[in-house]
Motif scaffolding. Structure first.
Motif, PDB file in Angstrom:
ATOM      1  N   ARG A   5       0.821  -1.212   0.000  1.00 37.35           N
ATOM      2  CA  ARG A   5       0.000   0.000   0.000  1.00 37.35           C
ATOM      3  C   ARG A   5       0.851   1.258   0.000  1.00 37.35           C
ATOM      4  NH1 ARG A   5      -3.815  -1.865   4.913  1.00 37.35           N
ATOM      5  NH2 ARG A   5      -1.759  -1.868   5.844  1.00 37.35           N
ATOM      6  N   ILE A   6       2.121   1.124   0.431  1.00 39.81           N
ATOM      7  CA  ILE A   6       2.981   2.310   0.443  1.00 39.81           C
ATOM      8  C   ILE A   6       3.132   2.855  -0.978  1.00 39.81           C
ATOM      9  CG2 ILE A   6       5.317   3.170   0.917  1.00 39.81           C
ATOM     10  CD1 ILE A   6       5.492   1.263   3.236  1.00 39.81           C
ATOM     11  N   SER A   7       3.364   1.952  -1.945  1.00 40.51           N
ATOM     12  CA  SER A   7       3.565   2.456  -3.304  1.00 40.51           C
ATOM     13  C   SER A   7       2.267   2.996  -3.898  1.00 40.51           C
ATOM     14  CB  SER A   7       4.184   1.382  -4.194  1.00 40.51           C
ATOM     15  OG  SER A   7       3.302   0.294  -4.295  1.00 40.51           O
ATOM     16  N   GLU A  11       1.946   6.811  -5.106  1.00 42.59           N
ATOM     17  CA  GLU A  11       1.558   7.066  -6.490  1.00 42.59           C
ATOM     18  C   GLU A  11       0.411   8.093  -6.518  1.00 42.59           C
ATOM     19  OE1 GLU A  11       2.942   6.079  -9.220  1.00 42.59           O
ATOM     20  OE2 GLU A  11       1.414   6.892 -10.591  1.00 42.59           O
ATOM     21  N   ARG A  12      -0.557   7.920  -5.635  1.00 45.62           N
ATOM     22  CA  ARG A  12      -1.700   8.839  -5.563  1.00 45.62           C
ATOM     23  C   ARG A  12      -1.263  10.249  -5.149  1.00 45.62           C
ATOM     24  NH1 ARG A  12      -6.182   7.450  -8.294  1.00 45.62           N
ATOM     25  NH2 ARG A  12      -7.176   5.604  -7.477  1.00 45.62           N
ATOM     26  N   MET A  13      -0.214  10.334  -4.357  1.00 48.10           N
ATOM     27  CA  MET A  13       0.152  11.616  -3.765  1.00 48.10           C
ATOM     28  C   MET A  13       1.360  12.250  -4.449  1.00 48.10           C
ATOM     29  SD  MET A  13      -0.601  10.703   0.261  1.00 48.10           S
ATOM     30  CE  MET A  13      -1.152  12.318   0.844  1.00 48.10           C
ATOM     31  N   ILE A 112      -6.108   4.345   5.492  1.00 46.42           N
ATOM     32  CA  ILE A 112      -5.223   3.882   4.422  1.00 46.42           C
ATOM     33  C   ILE A 112      -6.014   3.742   3.122  1.00 46.42           C
ATOM     34  CG2 ILE A 112      -3.803   1.944   3.656  1.00 46.42           C
ATOM     35  CD1 ILE A 112      -3.154   1.517   6.703  1.00 46.42           C
ATOM     36  N   GLU A 113      -7.219   3.222   3.250  1.00 49.17           N
ATOM     37  CA  GLU A 113      -8.090   3.094   2.076  1.00 49.17           C
ATOM     38  C   GLU A 113      -8.338   4.473   1.455  1.00 49.17           C
ATOM     39  OE1 GLU A 113      -9.131   0.379   0.748  1.00 49.17           O
ATOM     40  OE2 GLU A 113     -10.545   1.224  -0.703  1.00 49.17           O
ATOM     41  N   LEU A 114      -8.645   5.455   2.314  1.00 52.08           N
ATOM     42  CA  LEU A 114      -8.899   6.810   1.808  1.00 52.08           C
ATOM     43  C   LEU A 114      -7.664   7.382   1.111  1.00 52.08           C
ATOM     44  CD1 LEU A 114     -10.978   8.847   4.418  1.00 52.08           C
ATOM     45  CD2 LEU A 114     -11.503   8.458   2.015  1.00 52.08           C
ATOM     46  N   LEU A 115      -6.504   7.178   1.734  1.00 54.20           N
ATOM     47  CA  LEU A 115      -5.271   7.684   1.116  1.00 54.20           C
ATOM     48  C   LEU A 115      -5.016   6.998  -0.224  1.00 54.20           C
ATOM     49  CD1 LEU A 115      -2.916   7.762   4.220  1.00 54.20           C
ATOM     50  CD2 LEU A 115      -3.686   9.754   2.926  1.00 54.20           C
ATOM     51  N   SER A 116      -5.417   5.742  -0.333  1.00 61.14           N
ATOM     52  CA  SER A 116      -5.126   4.969  -1.544  1.00 61.14           C
ATOM     53  C   SER A 116      -6.020   5.353  -2.709  1.00 61.14           C
ATOM     54  CB  SER A 116      -5.315   3.469  -1.276  1.00 61.14           C
ATOM     55  OG  SER A 116      -4.551   3.053  -0.188  1.00 61.14           O
ATOM     56  N   VAL A 117      -7.204   5.878  -2.420  1.00 55.88           N
ATOM     57  CA  VAL A 117      -8.162   6.107  -3.511  1.00 55.88           C
ATOM     58  C   VAL A 117      -8.391   7.592  -3.819  1.00 55.88           C
ATOM     59  CG1 VAL A 117      -9.356   3.919  -3.062  1.00 55.88           C
ATOM     60  CG2 VAL A 117     -10.193   6.026  -2.000  1.00 55.88           C
ATOM     61  N   THR A 118      -7.839   8.497  -2.989  1.00 58.66           N
ATOM     62  CA  THR A 118      -8.145   9.914  -3.202  1.00 58.66           C
ATOM     63  C   THR A 118      -7.233  10.526  -4.265  1.00 58.66           C
ATOM     64  OG1 THR A 118      -8.854  10.086  -0.917  1.00 58.66           O
ATOM     65  CG2 THR A 118      -8.442  12.142  -2.078  1.00 58.66           C
TER      66      THR A 118
END
Lengths: 250, 250
Positions: A5-7, A11-13, A112-118
């Motif tokens: 999930r780190i990558s 990637e999202r940010m 973590i889910e929010l960070l991954s999809v925003t």
């Protein structure tokens, strides 16, 4: 093995130049007010700014900014809505603003889910309103978000500063940059917090006087920006930016 | 199946007449100061009182009461030491007063372990300084400790009261008794919190004015008891006790 999930999160940010985590050792020191005000000040200067309220313990930036009736869009991910010139997202959109007795592990997974999809897109600065203290969510954010820098808010109270000390020691041990410490709600000209901050080897970013007008300004950003709190916050923004200004913006 | 720890904890706590959990929706509202002051006032009235600091997010009652150099004894369990006429125990004895980035599940297990092994003996009242808000620890305490009653502290700020509302709704849903709400750090004569408390169907226990002398009194219980905060807290103790006085004591 690295957490995959780190990558994804990074990637999202990747379009975000600077990530400022506004934190505190304990609640009730004005962290959310300062996070909101800093974001507003930067947006008014013409920077592209995001504000992400991750304080699941008491999400309040939507109340401070008087944000109602906007919701994130879902477009192969979450697109934060705009309000007051900011891209805005709050955990409260996902806890539906009622009592949410989530277990620690659930909170972490939700964050973590929010960070991954925003999808923040390109931002000069993303301001994170962090949960106070050192909990699961803070530990996960530190682990997942590359380039995160901490701005720590305290009051003049020794009780508040003792909790700041613990947070600062932890962040230092984890080699997470600390921009500095802001002393909020000052009622006299004591210099104890400044001295203790310097003893910890940290930057003292400035003082913000207690201003009873802040409470009346909750929900009204124009009024909020005219408070003595906001005037002092402007000087703090300059102090933060002087070392590492965002690329874009004004 | 029932959690076997429930019966162990309640066996340990069966000599306690009244268990008052001093809580808040968010930090920084003066919860620990009020918990400490209520415990001192009751002890000065001659009651047998315990104070148990469970606020792992920012344990501070030992700083407020100026408690140093005493440690719990281990005698087939933990025996809380005495200080200022109170039986006193704090989670800080077990986190060693440094940054303790425990995961939520670890915090819960540590709290439950402490509740299972601590020998309070006979008490008229055990005051719990709770972690603010609704986290794992609060949920576990509610589940494990029979007869727990909540006293909720807020400030006049709407931001604080919104978090109180969530806590109160959760406690009501779980059928946990709420003694009432205390409005702390009042700076004017507004009646909004009183009205909102009554709208929630809860007792408004009283107001405590903001008193700058409280900060100077930290660590000095004699001075603390002469503050306007403590004077007002005495009236609140009477309000709490009038319905259900402890058996023993004065």
């Amino acid at each position: 093995m690295t957490d995959p999930r780190i990558s994804i999160v990074n990637e999202r940010m990747k379009g975000i130049h600077k990530i400022v985590a506004v934190s505190s050792g304990k609640g009730g020191v004005g962290k959310s007010l300062i996070a909101s005000t800093l974001a507003l000040i930067l947006a008014n200067k013409g920077y592209k700014v995001g504000l992400f309220d991750l304080d699941f313990t008491s999400p309040s930036t939507h109340i401070i900014l008087g944000i109602e009736g906007i919701t994130p869009k879902e477009e192969k991910g979450i697109v934060p809505p705009e309000a007051h010139g900011l891209k805005y997202l709050s955990i409260t959109y996902y806890s539906r603003d009622h009592a949410s007795p989530l277990r620690g592990a659930d909170v972490s997974n939700a964050l973590i889910e929010l960070l991954s999809v925003t999808k923040w897109g390109n931002l000069d600065c993303l301001v994170l309103d962090m949960p106070p203290g050192i909990g699961d969510a803070t530990l996960d954010l530190i682990r997942l978000v590359k380039g995160i820098e901490f701005l720590i808010v305290t009051t003049p109270s020794q009780l508040a500063f003792e909790t700041v000390r613990k947070l600062a020691i932890l962040l230092k041990a984890l080699k997470i940059p600390i921009i500095g410490i802001v002393e909020n709600m000052k009622m006299n000209d004591g210099r104890t917090i400044r001295r203790q901050t310097e003893n910890l080897g940290l930057n003292f970013l400035g003082e913000i006087p207690f201003d009873p007008r802040v409470e009346e300004s909750i929900g009204n950003t124009n009024k909020l920006l005219t408070t003595a709190m906001a005037e002092n916050a402007k000087a703090i923004v300059s102090a933060i930016w002087s070392n590492s200004p965002p690329n874009g913006g004004a």
